[in-house]
Design a protein around this motif. Structure first.
Motif, PDB file in Angstrom:
ATOM      1  N   LEU A   1       5.783  10.535  -9.271  1.00 53.27           N
ATOM      2  CA  LEU A   1       4.762  11.419  -8.739  1.00 53.27           C
ATOM      3  C   LEU A   1       4.520  12.590  -9.670  1.00 53.27           C
ATOM      4  O   LEU A   1       3.415  13.054  -9.824  1.00 53.27           O
TER       5      LEU A   1
ATOM      6  N   ARG B   1      -6.316   6.607   1.900  1.00 52.30           N
ATOM      7  CA  ARG B   1      -7.327   6.272   0.904  1.00 52.30           C
ATOM      8  C   ARG B   1      -6.930   5.011   0.148  1.00 52.30           C
ATOM      9  O   ARG B   1      -7.764   4.242  -0.283  1.00 52.30           O
ATOM     10  N   VAL B   2      -5.631   4.791  -0.033  1.00 49.52           N
ATOM     11  CA  VAL B   2      -5.183   3.542  -0.668  1.00 49.52           C
ATOM     12  C   VAL B   2      -5.644   2.367   0.172  1.00 49.52           C
ATOM     13  O   VAL B   2      -6.057   1.343  -0.344  1.00 49.52           O
ATOM     14  N   MET B   3      -5.578   2.569   1.488  1.00 50.51           N
ATOM     15  CA  MET B   3      -5.950   1.493   2.394  1.00 50.51           C
ATOM     16  C   MET B   3      -7.417   1.587   2.758  1.00 50.51           C
ATOM     17  O   MET B   3      -7.821   1.100   3.797  1.00 50.51           O
TER      18      MET B   3
ATOM     19  N   TYR C   1       0.829  -1.208   0.000  1.00 52.24           N
ATOM     20  CA  TYR C   1       0.000   0.000   0.000  1.00 52.24           C
ATOM     21  C   TYR C   1       0.864   1.259   0.000  1.00 52.24           C
ATOM     22  O   TYR C   1       0.547   2.256  -0.653  1.00 52.24           O
TER      23      TYR C   1
ATOM     24  N   ILE D   1       2.058   1.677  -3.506  1.00 53.79           N
ATOM     25  CA  ILE D   1       0.952   2.131  -4.359  1.00 53.79           C
ATOM     26  C   ILE D   1       0.723   3.624  -4.152  1.00 53.79           C
ATOM     27  O   ILE D   1       0.497   4.388  -5.095  1.00 53.79           O
ATOM     28  N   SER D   2       0.768   4.035  -2.895  1.00 56.56           N
ATOM     29  CA  SER D   2       0.575   5.445  -2.581  1.00 56.56           C
ATOM     30  C   SER D   2       1.655   6.292  -3.238  1.00 56.56           C
ATOM     31  O   SER D   2       1.395   7.370  -3.768  1.00 56.56           O
ATOM     32  N   GLU D   3       2.889   5.785  -3.235  1.00 52.84           N
ATOM     33  CA  GLU D   3       3.983   6.509  -3.886  1.00 52.84           C
ATOM     34  C   GLU D   3       3.779   6.580  -5.395  1.00 52.84           C
ATOM     35  O   GLU D   3       3.996   7.603  -6.024  1.00 52.84           O
ATOM     36  N   ILE D   4       3.380   5.463  -5.972  1.00 55.04           N
ATOM     37  CA  ILE D   4       3.264   5.401  -7.442  1.00 55.04           C
ATOM     38  C   ILE D   4       2.123   6.285  -7.934  1.00 55.04           C
ATOM     39  O   ILE D   4       2.236   7.010  -8.915  1.00 55.04           O
ATOM     40  N   THR D   5       0.994   6.196  -7.235  1.00 60.22           N
ATOM     41  CA  THR D   5      -0.213   6.838  -7.749  1.00 60.22           C
ATOM     42  C   THR D   5      -0.446   8.231  -7.187  1.00 60.22           C
ATOM     43  O   THR D   5      -1.241   8.990  -7.727  1.00 60.22           O
ATOM     44  N   GLY D   6       0.204   8.548  -6.069  1.00 57.00           N
ATOM     45  CA  GLY D   6      -0.049   9.836  -5.438  1.00 57.00           C
ATOM     46  C   GLY D   6      -1.302   9.843  -4.569  1.00 57.00           C
ATOM     47  O   GLY D   6      -1.680  10.874  -4.017  1.00 57.00           O
ATOM     48  N   ILE D   7      -1.968   8.700  -4.479  1.00 56.16           N
ATOM     49  CA  ILE D   7      -3.157   8.638  -3.629  1.00 56.16           C
ATOM     50  C   ILE D   7      -2.685   8.580  -2.177  1.00 56.16           C
ATOM     51  O   ILE D   7      -1.801   7.794  -1.846  1.00 56.16           O
TER      52      ILE D   7
ATOM     53  N   ARG E   1     -16.495  10.094  -5.092  1.00 55.05           N
ATOM     54  CA  ARG E   1     -16.214   8.769  -5.613  1.00 55.05           C
ATOM     55  C   ARG E   1     -17.437   7.893  -5.471  1.00 55.05           C
ATOM     56  O   ARG E   1     -18.185   8.031  -4.518  1.00 55.05           O
TER      57      ARG E   1
ATOM     58  N   TYR F   1      -7.905   2.650  -9.361  1.00 57.47           N
ATOM     59  CA  TYR F   1      -7.328   1.842  -8.279  1.00 57.47           C
ATOM     60  C   TYR F   1      -8.442   1.204  -7.441  1.00 57.47           C
ATOM     61  O   TYR F   1      -8.447   0.003  -7.183  1.00 57.47           O
TER      62      TYR F   1
ATOM     63  N   THR G   1      -0.404   4.504 -15.065  1.00 55.13           N
ATOM     64  CA  THR G   1      -0.331   5.936 -14.785  1.00 55.13           C
ATOM     65  C   THR G   1       0.554   6.646 -15.803  1.00 55.13           C
ATOM     66  O   THR G   1       0.314   7.798 -16.151  1.00 55.13           O
TER      67      THR G   1
ATOM     68  N   LYS H   1      -9.953  -0.029   1.948  1.00 53.33           N
ATOM     69  CA  LYS H   1     -10.578  -1.281   2.325  1.00 53.33           C
ATOM     70  C   LYS H   1     -10.287  -1.599   3.774  1.00 53.33           C
ATOM     71  O   LYS H   1     -11.117  -2.080   4.490  1.00 53.33           O
TER      72      LYS H   1
ATOM     73  N   VAL I   1      -6.915   8.113 -11.617  1.00 52.83           N
ATOM     74  CA  VAL I   1      -6.047   7.031 -11.134  1.00 52.83           C
ATOM     75  C   VAL I   1      -6.652   6.412  -9.872  1.00 52.83           C
ATOM     76  O   VAL I   1      -6.687   5.187  -9.715  1.00 52.83           O
TER      77      VAL I   1
END
Lengths: 225, 185
Positions: B5, A51-53, A38, A41-47, A130, B21, B60, A55, B17
């Motif tokens: 980023l 929020r990535v977690m 996670y 993923i947060s690093e890659i997507t910027g989310i 969302r 996701y 991305t 679930k 994105v």
């Protein structure tokens, strides 16, 4: 693009769709991931990681203490009246947690959501950011400018188990027009559970909803066309 | 990390994105685990996470050039194809597939569509493609459906550009060959 090429394009899409859906249907794997995943993923997507977690947040918010029977008694609700009014809640009490289900078999054995609900009313200042809508879960997330979120989730009654801490502080059972709503706060998150006999409804909110707001939300649930 | 980023600077893109996701991450992980376990790989969870991370990175990187909202029906197979490709790379399966089809005669694009007769055998085409190796299915998806250039496909699949040309040609030839076999049966 010629008609043949367009048809071929459709065939490729259809073939791969079917292939992957078949593999997913055969798949017995879960979707559990490590915290490191996670983070990445947060690093890659910027989310943001929270929020990535999302679930996991969902799992955490279901670890909320509600003792159904105690709640009913405290609020003056009786189990007899509740069971007769709408679908039963069923609880299994363990040492560390309580499992709450909407009990009993659904009479029409619903496997998929057929009526999709939404909220026609949300408190002022919230905007929809969302939505997820599929045959087993409907979820909407609203956000205010100050970053507070409000989540509404609709799910199948026979697919809705909630795992709650056995701490019973701050729990209430409130009735609005024959609907019994279980209310609990944990870690500054307010959680509301109820059902209409067909689907389970769930709300969590960073801000406590006033009685008036909660009533408007419940009354304002609409079925989407 | 900063480079990745910086790819997502636009708020709209970030929201897209995030939407992708939330909607597809579970299926991505589950499919990756399924394929890795089927390939009898060790460290399934770790490798699946690796594949999904790489896939999201690819998605991305190319998010600007694909209109997910307008092509919703294509989104899921596209995303899962990217994941499959990343799994294939981990399994290194693709290395062994390049030589298997040497006996197939390669044909050009126009001849391919003439011989395909897709109007008459649309369902057979789907059935054959479902059973083709992922490397061809993914290549043809990216080439015909996503209309990516061979250069872009090479970057997405992490193979030389020449390999992409070969896979496109072999994929077409293999499809026709399999359709002919099915026709004979």
């Amino acid at each position: 693009m010629t008609a043949e090429k367009q048809l071929f394009k459709s065939a490729i899409l259809e073939a791969l769709s079917q292939k992957y859906e078949q593999e997913l249907a055969e798949c017995r794997e879960d979707a559990k991931c490590s915290k490191e995943h996670y983070l990445r993923i947060s690093e890659i997507t910027g989310i943001p990681l929270a929020r990535v977690m999302g679930k996991r947040r969902s799992l955490r918010r279901t670890f909320v203490a509600v003792l159904i029977a105690a709640a009913l008694l405290l609020a003056g609700c009786t189990a007899y009246v509740y069971r007769n009014a709408i679908k039963d809640f069923f609880e299994e009490v363990y040492d560390t947690h309580i499992k709450v289900s909407y009990s009993g078999e659904q009479t029409d054995n619903e496997l998929y959501i057929k009526e999709f609900y939404s909220l026609s009313y949300v408190p002022e200042g919230y905007q929809l950011v969302r939505e997820v809508k599929n045959e087993v879960c409907v979820r909407y997330i609203w956000e205010s400018k100050s970053g507070d979120t409000l989540v509404f989730q609709q799910s199948l009654i026979n697919e809705s188990d909630f795992f709650l801490d056995s701490d019973t502080e701050d729990m209430q059972c409130i009735e609005y027009n024959g609907v019994f709503v279980y209310l609990r706060s944990v870690d500054n998150l307010w959680i509301y559970l109820w059902n209409d006999g067909k689907y389970g409804m769930y709300i969590d909110s960073d801000q406590k909803l006033s009685d008036d707001e909660l009533e408007k939300i419940i009354d304002g649930i609409v079925i989407l066309e | 990390m900063l480079t990745f980023l910086l790819l997502i600077t636009d708020e709209q893109k970030s929201e897209l994105v995030e939407k992708l996701y939330i909607e597809y991450h579970e299926d991505m992980i589950r499919l990756a685990k399924y394929k890795l376990r089927k390939a009898k790989m060790h460290n399934v969870s770790y490798n699946a996470e690796d594949a999904v991370q790489s896939a999201l990175l690819k998605i991305t990187q190319y998010i600007d050039t694909f209109d997910f909202e307008a092509h919703r029906s294509e989104t899921k197979p596209y995303i899962l194809a990217i994941v499959s490709n990343e799994v294939n790379k981990i399994v290194s399966e693709y290395v062994y597939w390049e030589d298997l089809d040497d006996h197939i005669d390669l044909i050009d694009k126009e001849q391919f569509f003439e011989e395909l007769h897709i109007r008459d055998r649309y369902d057979q085409v789907i059935d054959v493609m479902k059973n083709m190796s992922d490397i061809y299915g993914i290549t043809l998806l990216l080439y015909f459906c996503e209309e990516r250039s061979p250069k872009e496909i090479a970057e997405i699949m992490d193979v030389p550009e020449k390999t992409v040309y070969t896979r496109i040609a072999r994929g077409r030839a293999l499809l026709l060959s399999k359709l002919k076999e099915e026709g004979i049966k």
